[in-house]
Scaffold this motif. Structure first.
Motif, PDB file in Angstrom:
ATOM      1  N   VAL A  63       0.855  -1.193   0.000  1.00  0.00           N
ATOM      2  CA  VAL A  63       0.000   0.000   0.000  1.00  0.00           C
ATOM      3  C   VAL A  63       0.886   1.235   0.000  1.00  0.00           C
ATOM      4  O   VAL A  63       1.867   1.297   0.754  1.00  0.00           O
ATOM      5  N   GLY A  65       0.655   5.722  -0.117  1.00  0.00           N
ATOM      6  CA  GLY A  65      -0.208   6.898  -0.050  1.00  0.00           C
ATOM      7  C   GLY A  65       0.315   7.920  -1.039  1.00  0.00           C
ATOM      8  O   GLY A  65       0.362   7.682  -2.248  1.00  0.00           O
ATOM      9  N   GLY A  66       0.803   9.040  -0.508  1.00  0.00           N
ATOM     10  CA  GLY A  66       1.346  10.088  -1.380  1.00  0.00           C
ATOM     11  C   GLY A  66       2.772   9.798  -1.848  1.00  0.00           C
ATOM     12  O   GLY A  66       3.335  10.576  -2.628  1.00  0.00           O
ATOM     13  N   GLY A  67       3.385   8.720  -1.353  1.00  0.00           N
ATOM     14  CA  GLY A  67       4.741   8.368  -1.773  1.00  0.00           C
ATOM     15  C   GLY A  67       5.795   9.363  -1.322  1.00  0.00           C
ATOM     16  O   GLY A  67       6.866   9.477  -1.929  1.00  0.00           O
ATOM     17  N   SER A  68       5.520  10.078  -0.226  1.00  0.00           N
ATOM     18  CA  SER A  68       6.458  11.123   0.208  1.00  0.00           C
ATOM     19  C   SER A  68       7.437  10.648   1.268  1.00  0.00           C
ATOM     20  O   SER A  68       8.229  11.436   1.773  1.00  0.00           O
ATOM     21  N   ASN A  69       7.341   9.346   1.599  1.00  0.00           N
ATOM     22  CA  ASN A  69       8.315   8.807   2.545  1.00  0.00           C
ATOM     23  C   ASN A  69       8.907   7.518   2.003  1.00  0.00           C
ATOM     24  O   ASN A  69       9.326   6.658   2.754  1.00  0.00           O
ATOM     25  N   LYS A 110      -3.068  15.586   3.616  1.00  0.00           N
ATOM     26  CA  LYS A 110      -2.968  16.335   4.875  1.00  0.00           C
ATOM     27  C   LYS A 110      -3.435  17.771   4.640  1.00  0.00           C
ATOM     28  O   LYS A 110      -4.073  18.372   5.491  1.00  0.00           O
ATOM     29  N   CYS A 134      -0.692  11.685   2.340  1.00  0.00           N
ATOM     30  CA  CYS A 134      -2.087  11.488   2.737  1.00  0.00           C
ATOM     31  C   CYS A 134      -2.188  11.101   4.207  1.00  0.00           C
ATOM     32  O   CYS A 134      -1.177  10.873   4.875  1.00  0.00           O
ATOM     33  N   GLY A 144       4.856  14.049  11.998  1.00  0.00           N
ATOM     34  CA  GLY A 144       4.674  15.268  12.773  1.00  0.00           C
ATOM     35  C   GLY A 144       5.942  16.088  12.862  1.00  0.00           C
ATOM     36  O   GLY A 144       6.919  15.861  12.135  1.00  0.00           O
ATOM     37  N   ARG A 216       9.487  26.426   7.050  1.00  0.00           N
ATOM     38  CA  ARG A 216       9.879  25.218   6.322  1.00  0.00           C
ATOM     39  C   ARG A 216      10.564  25.585   5.010  1.00  0.00           C
ATOM     40  O   ARG A 216      11.542  24.953   4.616  1.00  0.00           O
TER      41      ARG A 216
HETATM   42  C1  LIG Z   1       9.495  17.899   1.638  1.00  0.00           C
HETATM   43  C2  LIG Z   1       9.084  16.887   2.669  1.00  0.00           C
HETATM   44  C3  LIG Z   1       8.921  17.252   3.987  1.00  0.00           C
HETATM   45  C4  LIG Z   1       8.526  16.320   4.963  1.00  0.00           C
HETATM   46  N1  LIG Z   1       8.365  16.734   6.252  1.00  0.00           N
HETATM   47  C5  LIG Z   1       7.958  15.854   7.186  1.00  0.00           C
HETATM   48  C6  LIG Z   1       7.744  16.276   8.531  1.00  0.00           C
HETATM   49  O1  LIG Z   1       7.896  17.436   8.872  1.00  0.00           O
HETATM   50  N2  LIG Z   1       7.376  15.324   9.441  1.00  0.00           N
HETATM   51  C7  LIG Z   1       7.179  14.034   9.096  1.00  0.00           C
HETATM   52  O2  LIG Z   1       6.824  13.214   9.973  1.00  0.00           O
HETATM   53  N3  LIG Z   1       7.364  13.602   7.816  1.00  0.00           N
HETATM   54  C8  LIG Z   1       7.738  14.466   6.856  1.00  0.00           C
HETATM   55  N4  LIG Z   1       7.932  14.044   5.572  1.00  0.00           N
HETATM   56  C9  LIG Z   1       7.791  12.614   5.241  1.00  0.00           C
HETATM   57  C10 LIG Z   1       6.381  12.202   4.727  1.00  0.00           C
HETATM   58  O3  LIG Z   1       5.762  13.303   4.098  1.00  0.00           O
HETATM   59  C11 LIG Z   1       5.473  11.721   5.861  1.00  0.00           C
HETATM   60  O4  LIG Z   1       5.986  10.581   6.495  1.00  0.00           O
HETATM   61  C12 LIG Z   1       4.067  11.398   5.324  1.00  0.00           C
HETATM   62  O5  LIG Z   1       3.191  11.303   6.406  1.00  0.00           O
HETATM   63  C13 LIG Z   1       3.988  10.120   4.509  1.00  0.00           C
HETATM   64  O6  LIG Z   1       2.686  10.058   3.943  1.00  0.00           O
HETATM   65  P1  LIG Z   1       2.451   9.424   2.511  1.00  0.00           P
HETATM   66  O7  LIG Z   1       0.972   9.397   2.259  1.00  0.00           O
HETATM   67  O8  LIG Z   1       3.262  10.090   1.498  1.00  0.00           O
HETATM   68  O9  LIG Z   1       2.952   7.941   2.778  1.00  0.00           O
HETATM   69  P2  LIG Z   1       3.827   7.021   1.797  1.00  0.00           P
HETATM   70  O10 LIG Z   1       5.168   7.624   1.634  1.00  0.00           O
HETATM   71  O11 LIG Z   1       3.080   6.704   0.568  1.00  0.00           O
HETATM   72  O12 LIG Z   1       3.951   5.706   2.691  1.00  0.00           O
HETATM   73  C14 LIG Z   1       4.655   5.732   3.903  1.00  0.00           C
HETATM   74  C15 LIG Z   1       4.382   4.397   4.643  1.00  0.00           C
HETATM   75  O13 LIG Z   1       3.013   4.346   5.007  1.00  0.00           O
HETATM   76  C16 LIG Z   1       2.400   3.166   4.468  1.00  0.00           C
HETATM   77  N5  LIG Z   1       1.015   3.558   4.125  1.00  0.00           N
HETATM   78  C17 LIG Z   1       0.634   4.589   3.320  1.00  0.00           C
HETATM   79  N6  LIG Z   1      -0.715   4.676   3.309  1.00  0.00           N
HETATM   80  C18 LIG Z   1      -1.178   3.678   4.108  1.00  0.00           C
HETATM   81  C19 LIG Z   1      -2.482   3.244   4.502  1.00  0.00           C
HETATM   82  N7  LIG Z   1      -3.603   3.853   4.081  1.00  0.00           N
HETATM   83  N8  LIG Z   1      -2.581   2.176   5.339  1.00  0.00           N
HETATM   84  C20 LIG Z   1      -1.463   1.542   5.785  1.00  0.00           C
HETATM   85  N9  LIG Z   1      -0.212   1.901   5.446  1.00  0.00           N
HETATM   86  C21 LIG Z   1      -0.067   2.967   4.624  1.00  0.00           C
HETATM   87  C22 LIG Z   1       3.246   2.770   3.281  1.00  0.00           C
HETATM   88  O14 LIG Z   1       3.149   1.385   3.018  1.00  0.00           O
HETATM   89  C23 LIG Z   1       4.642   3.166   3.786  1.00  0.00           C
HETATM   90  O15 LIG Z   1       5.154   2.163   4.625  1.00  0.00           O
HETATM   91  C24 LIG Z   1       8.315  14.967   4.582  1.00  0.00           C
HETATM   92  C25 LIG Z   1       8.476  14.590   3.242  1.00  0.00           C
HETATM   93  C26 LIG Z   1       8.846  15.537   2.293  1.00  0.00           C
HETATM   94  C27 LIG Z   1       8.983  15.113   0.848  1.00  0.00           C
END
Ligand SMILES: Cc1cc2nc3c(=O)[nH]c(=O)nc-3n(C[C@H](O)[C@H](O)[C@H](O)COP(=O)(O)OP(=O)(O)OC[C@H]3O[C@@H](n4cnc5c(N)ncnc54)[C@H](O)[C@@H]3O)c2cc1C
Length: 306
Positions: A63, A65-69, A110, A134, A144, A216
């Protein structure tokens, strides 16, 4: 691996499906090879059905989400990727419930959630300002900042487990560790209820959010693709400081580079591959260990084949 047309047809009834789709289109690093199939479920009711199809045919299911981690290997991901993130064709439901809690689908960005909360005068979600991705990914990562994190405002989450069964899980602080929410491996979040404080001044909140975003922009290299902070902070240390003091600022491998602005960001400076980024992650970890005897652990999740 080619997934059988029969399975693709079954998945197509549950959402849009793309085969051999490069995941670089779905990661903030803008890198990552193809998924055998990526499915974008029409709605939350389709999620358990996708899980059951993957289980029935023995296909790995990942799975995103936004692929940001995420750092996705250049050779891609075997099996099915399910993307739970709103886009032009799927808008999240966010609403105030009769009991005063705020419900949101996990696919909500978010940003949409924060906009909704602030416009309705709910406070407590401002920490999300500027964090991409997301809600589902944010919850799993307990994302956070020093201003707050998901666990502070979560009441419960709707989960689909690896067998496709659904339940609601109450959240408490004991379930979290640093950038992790322990809701059980393989569980997928489809929605959540949030405990937000009512009656906040909307103008004050908007001002605070603007300040957070300005801060930021000053501290983070937002002009380049990245996944935010690459390493968790080891107990008692800041990763960026260790990396800086190890002399790694500006170090490059291929198109990947340790940011000059924030040394815990490894940026995609110039058409980097995931392998470039991974090699640089390994180099940073090795150099910091040699210099300080501290092992850095990645906050970014590495998935797929490199
Ligand atoms: C410029 C930038 C700044 C950032 N700043 C911060 C910050 O200040 N603080 C912070 O904590 N993070 C930060 N991040 C990291 C990231 O944005 C966060 O961790 C974010 O919450 C990940 O969300 P995502 O939807 O992109 O998850 P993804 O990257 O898509 O996935 C992350 C993990 O969550 C799992 N996952 C995703 N969706 C689900 C679901 N619905 N159910 C179960 N598992 C799921 C995935 O399998 C993966 O293991 C930053 C990233 C960037 C690019």
């Amino acid at each position: 691996m080619r997934i059988s047309p029969y399975i693709i047809e079954a998945l197509s009834e549950l959402g849009q499906v793309k085969e051999s789709e490069p995941l670089m289109h779905y990661t903030t690093y803008r890198t990552g090879g193809p998924a055998d199939a990526i499915v974008f479920p029409w709605n939350n009711g389709c999620v358990p059905k996708v899980v059951r199809i993957a289980a029935e045919y023995g296909l790995p299911l990942m799975v995103i989400g936004g692929g940001s981690n995420l750092l996705v290997g250049d050779k891609g991901i075997t099996g099915i990727v399910m993307r739970l993130c709103e886009d032009d064709s799927r808008r999240a439901d966010i609403s105030v419930l009769e009991d005063g809690y705020v419900y949101a689908d996990a696919i909500a960005s978010k940003q949409s959630f924060l906009d909704f909360a602030v416009s309705a005068g709910f406070g407590g979600a401002e920490f999300m300002a500027g964090i991409p991705g997301c809600l589902g990914g944010g919850i799993i990562m307990n994302a956070g900042t020093s201003e707050g994190m998901f666990v502070d405002i979560l009441k419960d989450v709707d989960i689909v487990d690896y067998a496709g069964d659904e339940r609601t899980q109450v959240i408490d602080k004991a379930m979290t560790s640093y950038r992790t929410m322990n809701i059980g491996s393989g569980n997928i979040i489809t929605g959540a209820r949030f405990r937000l404080a009512r009656g906040y001044d909307i103008t004050d909140m908007r001002r605070r959010i603007d300040e957070i975003l300005a801060d930021r922009r000053k501290k983070h290299p937002l002009d380049f693709p990245s996944a935010g902070s690459v390493f968790k902070n080891p107990e008692g240390y800041s990763s960026w400081k260790l990396i800086d003091e190890a002399g790694l600022k500006g170090t490059r491998i291929g198109g990947a580079c340790v940011s000059d602005l924030h040394t815990n960001f490894i940026i995609n400076a110039d058409n980097a591959t995931s392998q470039d980024i991974k090699n640089l992650v390994d180099l940073v970890r090795e150099t910091v260990y040699k210099k300080f005897g501290i092992t850095l652990e990645t906050e970014v999740k590495m998935i797929g084949t490199f």
